[in-house]
Each structure stands twice: as structure tokens, then as C-alpha cells.
Motif scaffolding. Structure first.
Motif, PDB file in Angstrom:
ATOM      1  N   LYS A  18     -26.941   3.776  29.542  1.00 28.13           N
ATOM      2  CA  LYS A  18     -26.136   3.764  28.302  1.00 28.13           C
ATOM      3  C   LYS A  18     -26.090   2.377  27.685  1.00 28.13           C
ATOM      4  O   LYS A  18     -26.173   2.214  26.477  1.00 28.13           O
ATOM      5  CB  LYS A  18     -24.701   4.204  28.597  1.00 28.13           C
ATOM      6  N   ASP A  45     -23.500   7.205  38.952  1.00 28.91           N
ATOM      7  CA  ASP A  45     -22.666   6.654  37.878  1.00 28.91           C
ATOM      8  C   ASP A  45     -23.251   5.348  37.351  1.00 28.91           C
ATOM      9  O   ASP A  45     -23.278   5.117  36.144  1.00 28.91           O
ATOM     10  CB  ASP A  45     -21.236   6.408  38.375  1.00 28.91           C
ATOM     11  N   ASN A  52     -22.082  15.476  38.357  1.00 35.16           N
ATOM     12  CA  ASN A  52     -20.733  14.983  38.682  1.00 35.16           C
ATOM     13  C   ASN A  52     -19.684  16.071  38.491  1.00 35.16           C
ATOM     14  O   ASN A  52     -18.711  16.134  39.236  1.00 35.16           O
ATOM     15  CB  ASN A  52     -20.394  13.741  37.868  1.00 35.16           C
ATOM     16  N   SER A  94     -26.248   6.007  35.119  1.00 38.26           N
ATOM     17  CA  SER A  94     -25.782   6.463  33.813  1.00 38.26           C
ATOM     18  C   SER A  94     -25.262   5.306  32.967  1.00 38.26           C
ATOM     19  O   SER A  94     -25.646   5.146  31.805  1.00 38.26           O
ATOM     20  CB  SER A  94     -24.692   7.523  34.013  1.00 38.26           C
ATOM     21  N   LYS A  95     -24.413   4.474  33.543  1.00 36.16           N
ATOM     22  CA  LYS A  95     -23.828   3.350  32.811  1.00 36.16           C
ATOM     23  C   LYS A  95     -24.882   2.339  32.383  1.00 36.16           C
ATOM     24  O   LYS A  95     -24.850   1.826  31.265  1.00 36.16           O
ATOM     25  CB  LYS A  95     -22.768   2.660  33.666  1.00 36.16           C
ATOM     26  N   ILE A 118     -31.059  12.227  30.743  1.00 35.43           N
ATOM     27  CA  ILE A 118     -30.701  11.684  32.061  1.00 35.43           C
ATOM     28  C   ILE A 118     -29.184  11.646  32.220  1.00 35.43           C
ATOM     29  O   ILE A 118     -28.637  12.105  33.231  1.00 35.43           O
ATOM     30  CB  ILE A 118     -31.314  10.284  32.272  1.00 35.43           C
ATOM     31  N   ILE A 119     -28.509  11.096  31.227  1.00 32.40           N
ATOM     32  CA  ILE A 119     -27.052  10.960  31.290  1.00 32.40           C
ATOM     33  C   ILE A 119     -26.381  12.333  31.362  1.00 32.40           C
ATOM     34  O   ILE A 119     -25.457  12.535  32.162  1.00 32.40           O
ATOM     35  CB  ILE A 119     -26.541  10.130  30.089  1.00 32.40           C
ATOM     36  N   ASN A 120     -26.830  13.264  30.556  1.00 29.18           N
ATOM     37  CA  ASN A 120     -26.248  14.614  30.578  1.00 29.18           C
ATOM     38  C   ASN A 120     -26.475  15.287  31.926  1.00 29.18           C
ATOM     39  O   ASN A 120     -25.590  15.968  32.444  1.00 29.18           O
ATOM     40  CB  ASN A 120     -26.809  15.478  29.450  1.00 29.18           C
ATOM     41  N   ILE A 162     -26.861  13.795  34.850  1.00 36.04           N
ATOM     42  CA  ILE A 162     -25.965  13.140  35.817  1.00 36.04           C
ATOM     43  C   ILE A 162     -24.528  13.632  35.626  1.00 36.04           C
ATOM     44  O   ILE A 162     -23.825  13.904  36.598  1.00 36.04           O
ATOM     45  CB  ILE A 162     -26.059  11.598  35.704  1.00 36.04           C
ATOM     46  N   ASN A 163     -24.099  13.752  34.368  1.00 39.63           N
ATOM     47  CA  ASN A 163     -22.750  14.259  34.101  1.00 39.63           C
ATOM     48  C   ASN A 163     -22.578  15.673  34.631  1.00 39.63           C
ATOM     49  O   ASN A 163     -21.524  16.019  35.166  1.00 39.63           O
ATOM     50  CB  ASN A 163     -22.433  14.206  32.610  1.00 39.63           C
ATOM     51  N   LYS A 213     -32.701   9.153  27.286  1.00 37.79           N
ATOM     52  CA  LYS A 213     -31.436   8.628  27.793  1.00 37.79           C
ATOM     53  C   LYS A 213     -30.388   9.741  27.857  1.00 37.79           C
ATOM     54  O   LYS A 213     -29.681   9.882  28.855  1.00 37.79           O
ATOM     55  CB  LYS A 213     -30.926   7.480  26.916  1.00 37.79           C
ATOM     56  N   GLU A 214     -30.291  10.491  26.779  1.00 36.84           N
ATOM     57  CA  GLU A 214     -29.316  11.586  26.728  1.00 36.84           C
ATOM     58  C   GLU A 214     -29.590  12.627  27.809  1.00 36.84           C
ATOM     59  O   GLU A 214     -28.660  13.123  28.444  1.00 36.84           O
ATOM     60  CB  GLU A 214     -29.325  12.252  25.349  1.00 36.84           C
TER      61      GLU A 214
END
Length: 152
Positions: A115, A108, A149, A111-112, A141-143, A145-146, A138-139
Motif C-alpha cells: 500500500k 499484514d 485475515n 499488505s502495508k 494482493i491486498i484484497n 490478504i484481507n 496491488k489491489e
């Protein structure tokens, strides 16, 4: 006055030269196999792994790729400070040793911080332009991780 400035400059130069004799151990573990490595714990897509290795691993793993200027003191002191602080906060090679709760928390945080453009540090990307993450990276990596989760 000029003699005094010259004397101070010579003493400063000698101190600078003597500092170069101190070369601390490097953060290199290439020969080691890390069973607790982040990439051993998760099926990381190649594009995400490449982005993380390029932008994060120098400070957040046991495998720093040192540039030529790392042999110059006091630059090395500054670098070692960043590496030690980064590894204390998150070490991708030790990720499997974290508790499940801590792993989720770290994911988390990754991701934060991506962002909010807190990571990679601007002081790092100033010299390492290849470490700058594109909007697409960035997208990805974040996607990813999401997705992790959601599956937990």
C-alpha cells in the motif's frame, strides 16, 4: 602526476579483475520441494502468485533469478546483501515454519508495504521494470490478504 594516476588506475583495474574470481554460492533452490512454501500453506490465486513471484521472490525466497550482471563484483555483493536481508525479514519458502501469529503479522506487513509503495524496493524496480506492481495487482494482493485475515 600523470604517471601516478595511471599507476593507481592500473592497480584499481587489477583489483577489480581479482574481485571477479570470487563468486559466492547462489540463492537457488529450484530442485527442492518446499513443503513450508507460502503457496503450499494458502490457496493463492494464480494472478496473486504470479505478481508475488515476479515482484518479491527474488529477494524473499530461496529461488533468486539472477541477471547476467550478477557475475560482476561488487554488484554481486550489493545484491547478496539485499537478498540476505530480504530473506531474513520474510522467506516465502519458509513461511509454513513461521508461527500462526508471525504468519498473520507477515501478511499484514506485506499488505502495508505494498500500500505504501515500500515494496518492491525502488532500487530493484529501477532495473526490473516487470517487478513494478500495477494498481490492479496491488489491489488483488491486498484484497486477497484481507480475505485471508477475515477467514481467520
Amino acid at each position: 602526476m600523470k604517471k601516478r594516476i595511471k599507476k593507481i588506475a592500473i592497480i584499481g583495474f587489477i583489483i577489480f579483475l581479482l574481485m571477479q574470481c570470487y563468486q559466492p554460492a547462489r540463492n537457488i533452490g529450484y530442485e527442492q520441494y518446499f513443503s513450508s512454501n507460502f503457496t503450499e500453506m494458502y490457496k493463492v490465486p494464480k494472478n496473486v502468485e504470479t505478481s508475488l513471484r515476479t515482484s518479491c521472490y527474488d529477494c524473499h525466497s530461496d529461488n533468486t533469478d539472477y541477471p547476467w550482471y550478477s557475475y560482476i563484483q561488487p554488484i554481486r555483493f550489493f545484491m547478496d546483501g539485499h537478498i540476505n536481508e530480504g530473506k531474513k525479514e520474510l522467506n516465502f519458502n519458509e513461511f509454513g515454519n513461521y508461527s500462526n501469529r508471525k504468519q498473520r503479522s507477515k501478511l499484514d506487513a506485506i499488505s502495508k508495504q505494498i500500500k505504501s509503495d515500500e515494496m518492491p524496493l525502488s532500487s530493484y524496480t529501477l532495473i526490473h521494470k516487470n517487478a513494478l506492481l500495477t494498481v490492479n495487482q496491488k489491489e488483488e494482493i491486498i484484497n486477497w490478504i484481507n480475505t485471508l485475515n477475515k477467514n481467520e
